[in-house]
Design a protein around this motif. Structure first.
Motif, short mmCIF file in Angstrom:
data_model
loop_
_atom_site.label_atom_id
_atom_site.label_comp_id
_atom_site.label_asym_id
_atom_site.label_seq_id
_atom_site.Cartn_x
_atom_site.Cartn_y
_atom_site.Cartn_z
N UNK A 145 79.91 13.93 70.96
CA UNK A 145 81.08 14.81 71.02
C UNK A 145 82.30 14.07 70.47
N UNK A 146 82.36 12.77 70.72
CA UNK A 146 83.47 11.96 70.24
C UNK A 146 82.98 10.56 69.92
N UNK A 147 83.86 9.80 69.32
CA UNK A 147 83.58 8.39 69.02
C UNK A 147 84.76 7.56 69.52
N UNK A 148 84.46 6.51 70.25
CA UNK A 148 85.49 5.62 70.76
C UNK A 148 85.74 4.52 69.75
N UNK A 149 86.96 4.41 69.25
CA UNK A 149 87.34 3.33 68.35
C UNK A 149 88.29 2.39 69.07
N UNK A 150 88.60 1.30 68.42
CA UNK A 150 89.40 0.26 69.08
C UNK A 150 90.75 0.77 69.55
N UNK A 151 91.42 1.56 68.74
CA UNK A 151 92.77 2.00 69.10
C UNK A 151 92.93 3.51 69.13
N UNK A 152 91.83 4.25 69.07
CA UNK A 152 91.94 5.71 69.05
C UNK A 152 90.62 6.35 69.42
N UNK A 153 90.66 7.67 69.57
CA UNK A 153 89.47 8.47 69.81
C UNK A 153 89.29 9.42 68.64
N UNK A 154 88.05 9.62 68.22
CA UNK A 154 87.73 10.55 67.15
C UNK A 154 86.86 11.66 67.73
N UNK A 155 87.33 12.89 67.61
CA UNK A 155 86.55 14.04 68.07
C UNK A 155 85.58 14.43 66.97
N UNK A 156 84.29 14.37 67.26
CA UNK A 156 83.26 14.67 66.28
C UNK A 156 82.78 16.12 66.36
N UNK A 157 82.79 16.68 67.57
CA UNK A 157 82.32 18.05 67.77
C UNK A 157 83.34 18.79 68.63
N UNK A 158 84.29 19.41 67.95
CA UNK A 158 85.39 20.06 68.68
C UNK A 158 84.88 21.25 69.51
N UNK A 159 83.93 22.00 68.99
CA UNK A 159 83.41 23.15 69.73
C UNK A 159 82.73 22.72 71.02
N UNK A 160 81.98 21.64 70.96
CA UNK A 160 81.33 21.14 72.17
C UNK A 160 82.36 20.68 73.18
#
Length: 238
Positions: free
Chosen positions: A215-230
């Motif tokens: 659903x998301x990916x945790x990066x060092x300084x931010x979050x990335x939403x991979x599946x917004x609908x989920x």
């Protein structure tokens, strides 16, 4: 350094704010005419608890972190105000001092209307009274919704709702073909936990669950939403 002129992006953020856009053209003109711009670097104190109200303010770029300090000196983040949000009117109306500290989160620009000009605009434009009542009503609804969530929703749903909100306000496409969005507002997991009324460890655990579910990916300084609908399904907002 202060600059009295809004950039094109900052002006767009102000004009596209739902509340400000609902005002008449003449009222918007007078507000902008009486305002000036202040710019703050990340982490700089904007207003301190106990300060007298001197300005009515809108965020034009970046974010304003509103927080309180415990007796032990620990800061607790209560909310973030994104571009297009106006604040500071309550203290001007009741004449009381500021109740919380406000800090710049990232490089932040504020559009400021001095208290005296704010009162003159009120006298010249009676519609502003009703508009501010609508603004207060919206804040009260949001507060009740927050209290309801804290008492009825599990942490995973509350976290998902907060991430949906952050994605809508600060989501930046990074891979359009994969529809991934990076939340540009840099939040420590401790800050995110404070917004949710939970421990950092529990929030970290839920984020890792969402990462495993892609659903998301945790990066060092931010979050990335991979599946917004989920994410929206988890939050119950789709």
């Amino acid at each position: 350094m202060d600059d009295p002129i809004l950039t094109i992006d900052e002006r767009e953020a102000i004009n596209s704010g739902r509340w400000f856009a609902s005002l008449s053209a003449s009222l918007r003109h007078d507000i902008l005419r009486c305002s000036h711009v202040k710019r703050f670097r990340d982490g700089v104190l904007i207003a301190a608890r106990g300060n007298p109200p001197v300005e009515w303010v809108a965020c034009a770029r970046g974010a304003v972190r509103v927080c309180s300090t415990t007796p032990s000196g620990r800061q607790i983040t209560l909310t973030y105000l994104e571009p297009g949000i106006w604040f500071g009117d309550v203290a001007i109306f009741d004449g009381d001092r500021r109740t919380h500290d406000a800090y710049a989160q990232g490089d932040t620009s504020l559009l400021c209307v001095p208290k005296e000009d704010f009162r003159k605009i009120l006298s010249d434009h009676p519609e502003l009274y009703e508009a501010l009542l609508r603004l207060q009503a919206r804040r009260i609804r949001q507060l009740y919704s927050l209290v309801e969530d804290l008492n009825t929703l599990p942490l995973r749903a509350r976290l998902a709702k907060q991430l949906v909100y952050l994605t809508r306000s600060y989501g930046v496409p990074i891979l359009p073909e994969r529809r991934e969005l990076r939340i540009s507002l840099q939040l420590a997991q401790e800050d995110l936990a404070q917004l949710l009324g939970a421990s950092r460890q529990r929030v970290n655990q839920e984020l890792k669950f969402m990462e495993r579910e892609e659903i998301l990916r945790i990066e060092w300084s931010s979050l990335v939403v991979r599946d917004r609908q989920a994410l929206e399904r988890l939050a119950g907002t789709n």
